[in-house]
Design a protein around this motif. Structure first.
Motif, PDB file in Angstrom:
ATOM      1  N   PHE A  71      71.672  37.735  -3.729  1.00 19.99           N
ATOM      2  CA  PHE A  71      70.367  38.375  -3.573  1.00 19.99           C
ATOM      3  C   PHE A  71      69.363  37.473  -2.876  1.00 19.99           C
ATOM      4  CE2 PHE A  71      72.153  40.328  -7.497  1.00 19.99           C
ATOM      5  CZ  PHE A  71      72.374  41.583  -6.957  1.00 19.99           C
ATOM      6  N   HIS A  72      69.834  36.348  -2.364  1.00 14.08           N
ATOM      7  CA  HIS A  72      68.984  35.434  -1.586  1.00 14.08           C
ATOM      8  C   HIS A  72      67.754  34.994  -2.374  1.00 14.08           C
ATOM      9  CE1 HIS A  72      71.527  36.400   1.832  1.00 14.08           C
ATOM     10  NE2 HIS A  72      71.312  37.672   1.587  1.00 14.08           N
ATOM     11  N   GLY A  73      67.983  34.628  -3.595  1.00 21.07           N
ATOM     12  CA  GLY A  73      66.903  34.067  -4.385  1.00 21.07           C
ATOM     13  C   GLY A  73      66.141  35.054  -5.236  1.00 21.07           C
ATOM     14  N   LYS A  74      66.284  36.360  -5.022  1.00 22.32           N
ATOM     15  CA  LYS A  74      65.568  37.332  -5.849  1.00 22.32           C
ATOM     16  C   LYS A  74      66.342  38.639  -5.889  1.00 22.32           C
ATOM     17  CE  LYS A  74      62.539  38.797  -2.050  1.00 22.32           C
ATOM     18  NZ  LYS A  74      61.143  38.975  -1.635  1.00 22.32           N
ATOM     19  N   MET A  75      66.054  39.450  -6.911  1.00 24.98           N
ATOM     20  CA  MET A  75      66.753  40.706  -7.109  1.00 24.98           C
ATOM     21  C   MET A  75      66.272  41.747  -6.099  1.00 24.98           C
ATOM     22  SD  MET A  75      68.593  40.072  -9.854  1.00 24.98           S
ATOM     23  CE  MET A  75      68.864  41.533 -10.818  1.00 24.98           C
ATOM     24  N   PRO A  76      67.080  42.768  -5.848  1.00 21.04           N
ATOM     25  CA  PRO A  76      66.631  43.839  -4.960  1.00 21.04           C
ATOM     26  C   PRO A  76      65.515  44.644  -5.609  1.00 21.04           C
ATOM     27  CG  PRO A  76      68.726  44.417  -5.966  1.00 21.04           C
ATOM     28  CD  PRO A  76      68.459  42.993  -6.343  1.00 21.04           C
ATOM     29  N   ASN A  77      64.351  44.700  -4.973  1.00 22.93           N
ATOM     30  CA  ASN A  77      63.195  45.402  -5.525  1.00 22.93           C
ATOM     31  C   ASN A  77      63.306  46.889  -5.225  1.00 22.93           C
ATOM     32  OD1 ASN A  77      60.399  46.437  -5.855  1.00 22.93           O
ATOM     33  ND2 ASN A  77      59.963  44.276  -6.232  1.00 22.93           N
ATOM     34  N   VAL A  78      63.177  47.727  -6.268  1.00 21.60           N
ATOM     35  CA  VAL A  78      63.329  49.174  -6.102  1.00 21.60           C
ATOM     36  C   VAL A  78      61.982  49.894  -6.154  1.00 21.60           C
ATOM     37  CG1 VAL A  78      65.688  49.213  -6.953  1.00 21.60           C
ATOM     38  CG2 VAL A  78      63.794  49.462  -8.566  1.00 21.60           C
ATOM     39  N   MET A 105      57.586  48.394  -9.498  1.00 19.52           N
ATOM     40  CA  MET A 105      58.350  47.603 -10.472  1.00 19.52           C
ATOM     41  C   MET A 105      57.759  46.196 -10.493  1.00 19.52           C
ATOM     42  SD  MET A 105      60.058  50.165 -11.082  1.00 19.52           S
ATOM     43  CE  MET A 105      60.733  51.649 -10.367  1.00 19.52           C
ATOM     44  N   ASP A 106      56.816  45.984 -11.406  1.00 20.03           N
ATOM     45  CA  ASP A 106      56.065  44.729 -11.416  1.00 20.03           C
ATOM     46  C   ASP A 106      56.634  43.708 -12.391  1.00 20.03           C
ATOM     47  OD1 ASP A 106      55.443  46.106 -13.654  1.00 20.03           O
ATOM     48  OD2 ASP A 106      53.261  46.000 -13.427  1.00 20.03           O
ATOM     49  N   ASN A 107      57.888  43.925 -12.849  1.00 15.28           N
ATOM     50  CA  ASN A 107      58.496  42.895 -13.687  1.00 15.28           C
ATOM     51  C   ASN A 107      59.040  41.769 -12.813  1.00 15.28           C
ATOM     52  OD1 ASN A 107      60.828  44.006 -12.575  1.00 15.28           O
ATOM     53  ND2 ASN A 107      61.218  45.295 -14.354  1.00 15.28           N
ATOM     54  N   GLU A 108      59.559  40.734 -13.445  1.00 20.42           N
ATOM     55  CA  GLU A 108      60.020  39.565 -12.688  1.00 20.42           C
ATOM     56  C   GLU A 108      61.209  39.883 -11.800  1.00 20.42           C
ATOM     57  OE1 GLU A 108      60.771  36.384 -15.340  1.00 20.42           O
ATOM     58  OE2 GLU A 108      58.678  36.173 -15.994  1.00 20.42           O
ATOM     59  N   SER A 109      62.079  40.773 -12.256  1.00 23.34           N
ATOM     60  CA  SER A 109      63.289  41.067 -11.483  1.00 23.34           C
ATOM     61  C   SER A 109      63.040  42.059 -10.356  1.00 23.34           C
ATOM     62  CB  SER A 109      64.375  41.627 -12.411  1.00 23.34           C
ATOM     63  OG  SER A 109      63.960  42.857 -12.992  1.00 23.34           O
ATOM     64  N   GLY A 110      62.007  42.906 -10.503  1.00 18.49           N
ATOM     65  CA  GLY A 110      61.762  43.938  -9.495  1.00 18.49           C
ATOM     66  C   GLY A 110      62.719  45.108  -9.584  1.00 18.49           C
TER      67      GLY A 110
END
Length: 218
Positions: A71-78, A105-110
């Motif tokens: 995920f290149h450092g972060k989760m896929p934001n939906v 989606m304003d949580n840490e994972s997105g």
């Protein structure tokens, strides 16, 4: 058929909490679906493989895939913006709750699931001088399911957008009509006649008053 614009477009949703300063890259979904008049679901979600890797990272911090950083450092934001979802023809007297609305989606994972429940009321809309048309009025309730809840419950639902729609057994008939021209003319004649009668009475009272005052002065 559902058409997917595969080209990346620079579109996104401005978060009120300013979690994203730049517009996100994404894709635009555009199309028409022919569905029977029974309840159903419409889902736009991440792939099962991406969600499997995401749950592994959320639960254990381990990614089972070969890519060390898929995920290149972060989760896929939906996070997404709904420009317009309409069931049937537009209903001008009412507002469409599925128009220009967004789920951030304003949580840490997105990553989360936007669960939208739609109740559709069959409506017959009739305007003056126009043929009646069949459409639907919609009432919407929504909530966000966090990824930890999905992972803990081992839910088969995937993060993204899930629209569940159902039809009510009751129907509404909305008719816009105007009064008959003869009714309008009779009302107009009555108003004009009333005005003339009132003016005549007031004029008569004033004339009699002036004449009475003049006789007393003589």
């Amino acid at each position: 058929p559902l058409l997917v614009d595969k080209e990346s477009t620079k579109s996104g949703v401005e978060n009120n909490r300013a979690i994203e300063k730049l517009r996100l890259e994404g894709c635009t979904l555009l199309g028409t679906l022919q569905v029977p008049r029974v309840g159903g679901t419409i889902s736009v979600s991440v792939s099962p493989d991406a969600w499997r890797r995401a749950t592994s990272l959320l639960s254990f911090g381990v990614d089972p895939s070969k890519d060390p950083d898929p995920f290149h450092g972060k989760m896929p934001n939906v996070t997404h913006l709904i420009h317009d979802i309409t069931f049937g023809a537009p209903f001008p007297p009412g507002d469409n709750p599925l128009q220009k609305t967004h789920h951030v989606m304003d949580n840490e994972s997105g990553v989360a699931l936007a669960n939208v429940a739609v109740k559709l009321v069959p409506t017959t809309y009739k305007r003056t001088f126009y043929a009646a048309k069949e459409t639907y009025q919609a009432s919407v309730s929504r909530h966000i399911v966090q990824p930890e809840t999905l992972a803990a419950q081992r839910s088969t639902l995937l993060p993204g957008l899930l629209i569940t729609y159902d039809f009510t057994p009751l129907a509404v008939r909305h008719v816009e009509s105007r009064e008959n021209w003869f009714v309008f003319l009779s009302s107009l004649v009555g108003i004009v006649g009333g005005v003339f009668v009132t003016v005549g009475l007031v004029t008569g009272c004033l004339v009699n008053s002036v004449q009475s005052v003049a006789k007393k002065m003589d």
